[in-house]
Design an enzyme around this catalytic site. Sequence first.
Site, PDB file in Angstrom:
ATOM      1  CG  HIS A  99      -0.518   0.017   2.446  1.00 46.03           C
ATOM      2  ND1 HIS A  99       0.189  -1.077   2.553  1.00 46.03           N
ATOM      3  CD2 HIS A  99       0.051   0.988   3.330  1.00 46.03           C
ATOM      4  CE1 HIS A  99       0.831  -0.552   4.377  1.00 46.03           C
ATOM      5  NE2 HIS A  99       0.464   0.037   4.010  1.00 46.03           N
ATOM      6  CG  HIS A 101       0.989   5.215   4.072  1.00 49.48           C
ATOM      7  ND1 HIS A 101      -0.197   5.661   5.043  1.00 49.48           N
ATOM      8  CD2 HIS A 101       1.496   4.566   4.260  1.00 49.48           C
ATOM      9  CE1 HIS A 101       0.063   4.119   6.028  1.00 49.48           C
ATOM     10  NE2 HIS A 101       1.050   3.310   5.918  1.00 49.48           N
TER      11      HIS A 101
END
Length: 133
Positions: A99, A101
């Site tokens: 992922h 951010h």
Amino acid sequence: MNDCIFCKIVKGEAKSWKVYETEDTYAFLDIHPASRYHTLVVPKKHYATIFDIPEQELCALITSVKKVSKLFEEKLGIHDIQIVSNSGAAAQQEVFHLHFHIVPRKRGDDQNIKRNTHSELVKDFDDMLDKIR
């Protein structure tokens, strides 16, 4: 992965606050935000780290990071962001589903990610490059 929270979010099995979605990616507000609009962008397929994801899917993922960033700029006037991704436990990855951010920042928020620098490593640059060439 059955126990991966991000896989559950992508499948709609866990609550999320969707910001953006494509066929291959999903972006949602982080439930542990460092700032307003702190968003996570994940591939819909499970890949633990950047080492696992095929390049074409990584391109789709980073394209979504760019689109969410532009959305924040155009709709919210946010011009300062940090884009962070950690791969591996020693790199401070906590959820092992790749992922990124997107963390909006503003001057004086004192939340910026800082790192220690090691200028003594400059003397090793030639040797370091020899090992990866």
